[in-house]
Design a protein around this motif. Structure first.
Motif, PDB file in Angstrom:
ATOM      1  N   HIS A  41       0.843  -1.189   0.000  1.00 44.10           N
ATOM      2  CA  HIS A  41       0.000   0.000   0.000  1.00 44.10           C
ATOM      3  C   HIS A  41       0.880   1.240   0.000  1.00 44.10           C
ATOM      4  CE1 HIS A  41      -3.425  -2.551   1.714  1.00 44.10           C
ATOM      5  NE2 HIS A  41      -3.637  -2.318   0.446  1.00 44.10           N
ATOM      6  N   ASN A  42       1.613   1.434  -1.072  1.00 42.26           N
ATOM      7  CA  ASN A  42       2.425   2.634  -1.185  1.00 42.26           C
ATOM      8  C   ASN A  42       2.522   2.988  -2.658  1.00 42.26           C
ATOM      9  OD1 ASN A  42       4.987   4.230  -1.528  1.00 42.26           O
ATOM     10  ND2 ASN A  42       4.779   4.177   0.694  1.00 42.26           N
ATOM     11  N   SER A  43       1.841   4.075  -3.041  1.00 46.55           N
ATOM     12  CA  SER A  43       1.730   4.369  -4.466  1.00 46.55           C
ATOM     13  C   SER A  43       3.080   4.699  -5.103  1.00 46.55           C
ATOM     14  CB  SER A  43       0.725   5.489  -4.701  1.00 46.55           C
ATOM     15  OG  SER A  43       1.127   6.630  -4.012  1.00 46.55           O
ATOM     16  N   THR A  44       4.039   5.252  -4.318  1.00 45.82           N
ATOM     17  CA  THR A  44       5.352   5.583  -4.888  1.00 45.82           C
ATOM     18  C   THR A  44       6.030   4.310  -5.388  1.00 45.82           C
ATOM     19  OG1 THR A  44       5.444   7.198  -3.103  1.00 45.82           O
ATOM     20  CG2 THR A  44       7.426   6.934  -4.413  1.00 45.82           C
ATOM     21  N   TYR A 216      -2.130   5.991   1.964  1.00 48.59           N
ATOM     22  CA  TYR A 216      -3.447   6.353   2.516  1.00 48.59           C
ATOM     23  C   TYR A 216      -4.355   5.128   2.661  1.00 48.59           C
ATOM     24  CZ  TYR A 216      -1.829  11.057   1.848  1.00 48.59           C
ATOM     25  OH  TYR A 216      -1.080  12.206   1.932  1.00 48.59           O
ATOM     26  N   ASN A 217      -4.038   4.045   1.926  1.00 46.54           N
ATOM     27  CA  ASN A 217      -4.842   2.816   2.053  1.00 46.54           C
ATOM     28  C   ASN A 217      -4.199   1.814   2.991  1.00 46.54           C
ATOM     29  OD1 ASN A 217      -6.693   3.651   0.152  1.00 46.54           O
ATOM     30  ND2 ASN A 217      -5.425   2.904  -1.555  1.00 46.54           N
ATOM     31  N   SER A 218      -3.077   2.192   3.560  1.00 48.77           N
ATOM     32  CA  SER A 218      -2.351   1.220   4.387  1.00 48.77           C
ATOM     33  C   SER A 218      -2.992   1.109   5.765  1.00 48.77           C
ATOM     34  CB  SER A 218      -0.893   1.666   4.502  1.00 48.77           C
ATOM     35  OG  SER A 218      -0.318   1.116   5.653  1.00 48.77           O
ATOM     36  N   SER A 219      -3.467  -0.102   6.053  1.00 46.68           N
ATOM     37  CA  SER A 219      -4.178  -0.338   7.311  1.00 46.68           C
ATOM     38  C   SER A 219      -3.266  -0.080   8.513  1.00 46.68           C
ATOM     39  CB  SER A 219      -4.681  -1.769   7.284  1.00 46.68           C
ATOM     40  OG  SER A 219      -4.908  -2.248   8.540  1.00 46.68           O
ATOM     41  N   GLY A 256       8.010  14.610  15.864  1.00 40.20           N
ATOM     42  CA  GLY A 256       8.191  13.156  15.777  1.00 40.20           C
ATOM     43  C   GLY A 256       7.962  12.682  14.347  1.00 40.20           C
ATOM     44  N   ILE A 257       8.702  11.652  13.953  1.00 37.43           N
ATOM     45  CA  ILE A 257       8.477  11.056  12.629  1.00 37.43           C
ATOM     46  C   ILE A 257       8.374   9.542  12.790  1.00 37.43           C
ATOM     47  CG2 ILE A 257       9.425  10.685  10.291  1.00 37.43           C
ATOM     48  CD1 ILE A 257      10.824  13.354  10.463  1.00 37.43           C
ATOM     49  N   THR A 258       7.306   8.980  12.233  1.00 38.91           N
ATOM     50  CA  THR A 258       7.205   7.524  12.180  1.00 38.91           C
ATOM     51  C   THR A 258       6.644   7.138  10.806  1.00 38.91           C
ATOM     52  OG1 THR A 258       6.452   5.523  13.296  1.00 38.91           O
ATOM     53  CG2 THR A 258       4.902   7.349  13.262  1.00 38.91           C
ATOM     54  N   ALA A 259       6.634   5.836  10.526  1.00 41.38           N
ATOM     55  CA  ALA A 259       6.180   5.402   9.198  1.00 41.38           C
ATOM     56  C   ALA A 259       5.597   4.003   9.277  1.00 41.38           C
ATOM     57  CB  ALA A 259       7.364   5.421   8.229  1.00 41.38           C
ATOM     58  N   GLY A 260       4.612   3.763   8.435  1.00 32.62           N
ATOM     59  CA  GLY A 260       3.964   2.458   8.381  1.00 32.62           C
ATOM     60  C   GLY A 260       4.885   1.391   7.796  1.00 32.62           C
ATOM     61  N   ALA A 261       4.429   0.145   7.911  1.00 33.37           N
ATOM     62  CA  ALA A 261       5.261  -1.001   7.502  1.00 33.37           C
ATOM     63  C   ALA A 261       5.483  -1.082   5.996  1.00 33.37           C
ATOM     64  CB  ALA A 261       4.626  -2.283   8.012  1.00 33.37           C
ATOM     65  N   SER A 262       4.728  -0.271   5.224  1.00 33.62           N
ATOM     66  CA  SER A 262       4.939  -0.327   3.771  1.00 33.62           C
ATOM     67  C   SER A 262       5.620   0.939   3.253  1.00 33.62           C
ATOM     68  CB  SER A 262       3.603  -0.572   3.072  1.00 33.62           C
ATOM     69  OG  SER A 262       2.610   0.258   3.614  1.00 33.62           O
ATOM     70  N   THR A 263       6.319   1.626   4.144  1.00 37.54           N
ATOM     71  CA  THR A 263       7.026   2.849   3.727  1.00 37.54           C
ATOM     72  C   THR A 263       8.521   2.569   3.576  1.00 37.54           C
ATOM     73  OG1 THR A 263       5.419   4.136   4.965  1.00 37.54           O
ATOM     74  CG2 THR A 263       7.442   5.268   4.343  1.00 37.54           C
ATOM     75  N   PRO A 264       9.056   2.753   2.358  1.00 37.49           N
ATOM     76  CA  PRO A 264      10.483   2.481   2.161  1.00 37.49           C
ATOM     77  C   PRO A 264      11.379   3.444   2.950  1.00 37.49           C
ATOM     78  CG  PRO A 264       9.359   2.890   0.054  1.00 37.49           C
ATOM     79  CD  PRO A 264       8.389   3.205   1.134  1.00 37.49           C
ATOM     80  N   ASP A 265      12.580   2.971   3.283  1.00 38.21           N
ATOM     81  CA  ASP A 265      13.519   3.776   4.082  1.00 38.21           C
ATOM     82  C   ASP A 265      13.813   5.130   3.447  1.00 38.21           C
ATOM     83  OD1 ASP A 265      13.628   1.758   5.837  1.00 38.21           O
ATOM     84  OD2 ASP A 265      15.619   1.019   5.269  1.00 38.21           O
ATOM     85  N   TRP A 266      13.892   5.155   2.087  1.00 37.09           N
ATOM     86  CA  TRP A 266      14.290   6.414   1.459  1.00 37.09           C
ATOM     87  C   TRP A 266      13.242   7.503   1.652  1.00 37.09           C
ATOM     88  CZ3 TRP A 266      11.353   8.598  -2.361  1.00 37.09           C
ATOM     89  CH2 TRP A 266      10.507   7.767  -3.101  1.00 37.09           C
ATOM     90  N   ILE A 267      11.976   7.107   1.817  1.00 39.95           N
ATOM     91  CA  ILE A 267      10.920   8.109   2.059  1.00 39.95           C
ATOM     92  C   ILE A 267      11.085   8.701   3.474  1.00 39.95           C
ATOM     93  CG2 ILE A 267       8.406   8.379   2.410  1.00 39.95           C
ATOM     94  CD1 ILE A 267       7.951   6.711  -0.045  1.00 39.95           C
TER      95      ILE A 267
END
Ligand code: F3S
Length: 294
Positions: A41-44, A216-219, A256-267
């Motif tokens: 779930h990551n359009s990029t 945005y669709n990532s649960s 603070g910055i966090t990211a979901g499990a489908s977000t690549p490191d470079w983002i």
């Protein structure tokens, strides 16, 4: 500005494996290669793969013999596997082992005549897949109210969607205990989800404003947003830092910055770099203003 990044954020083990499986398959194989649904779930990432010719399978009917279909980390139902085999396509299975474990438990207890209850989002593909290992007979619940409306069953086997909010799960399970005398519960929220939720909560408590990066669709990303908003009302869900209106956060003390499990490191890195640059510019401007006053 002080920037704090969650200890656990971004690609989980299952997503990392699925994405690298796609790239490896692209290098190793010719012919038509599809993913069964968007790989993450990551359009990029999905757009990048589309440029390489790897697209989400539009319809099973479109498949021809010897095409390749990659199953994403969410997994699929037993029926889908059967259909793909009948089509004589090459199946590359990137189902996350945590999801595969749920399939096995659900199939085992369904065969022992237990009523399967899945705690999770009925619209999520992972939940569809799990339900497909008990002949689509599971009862799917996503709220305390839904559990309170259930009838009684002689035997129940309960599993959770891997990305379930663990606080919500802890509230729901005791209610299920009231509807049967024989209950087996598998807490199948995966470790990666728990770690990401816990560290999101930790930084949310310390942040004046928070950015959650993810589709945005990532649960799982949506659940992180839910948790962060509980402790930090200035929480923003964006897919990449370029979507952020920096005016809203440029003067906060701690971001603070966090990211979901489908977000690549470079983002994530891009977000940290952009916010650090902004901090430096602000500091330079402040210094300049002080100098100007003299
Ligand atoms: Fe697997 Fe958990 Fe990621 S189930 S796909 S490791 S969120």
């Amino acid at each position: 500005m002080n920037i704090i990044v969650a200890d656990y954020s971004g690609f989980c083990f299952g997503v990392k494996n699925a994405v690298s499986t796609v790239y490896k398959t692209t290098n190793d194989k010719g012919g038509r290669i599809y993913t069964y649904g968007p790989i993450i779930h990551n359009s990029t990432v999905v757009n990048e793969l589309e440029q390489k010719g790897i697209i989400a399978l539009p319809s099973i009917e479109d498949l021809k013999e010897n095409d390749t279909v990659i199953i994403r980390s969410h997994g699929v139902s037993k029926e889908v596997i059967g259909t793909l085999r009948d089509k004589k396509v090459d199946i590359v299975d990137a189902t996350c082992p945590y999801v595969e474990y749920i399939h096995k438990k659900v199939e085992e207890y369904y065969n022992k005549n237990y009523q399967i209850i899945i705690v999770g989002d009925p619209a999520h593909p992972e939940v569809h897949g799990i339900n497909g290992w008990c002949d689509n007979s599971a009862v799917i619940v996503n709220s305390e109210e839904e559990i309170n409306n259930l009838p009684k069953y002689p035997k129940i086997c309960v599993v959770s969607q891997t990305t379930m909010n663990s606080d919500k799960w802890a509230l729901m399970v005791p209610l299920i205990l009231k509807i049967s005398k024989e209950i087996i519960v598998f807490n199948t929220i995966c470790t990666a989800t728990e770690q990401r939720q816990k560290s999101a909560e930790e930084i949310a408590k310390k942040s004046d404003s928070l950015i959650v990066l993810g589709g945005y669709n990532s649960s799982n990303t949506k659940k992180l947003v839910e948790i962060c908003k509980k402790y930090c009302d200035k929480t923003y869900h964006i897919e990449t830092i370029n979507e952020m209106d920096v005016e809203k956060i440029k003067n906060v003390k701690t971001l603070g910055i966090t990211a979901g499990a489908s977000t690549p490191d470079w983002i994530i890195k891009e977000a940290i770099d952009k916010m650090s640059d902004l901090t430096n510019i602000n500091e330079e401007n402040n210094e300049q203003n002080i100098m100007d006053e003299y």
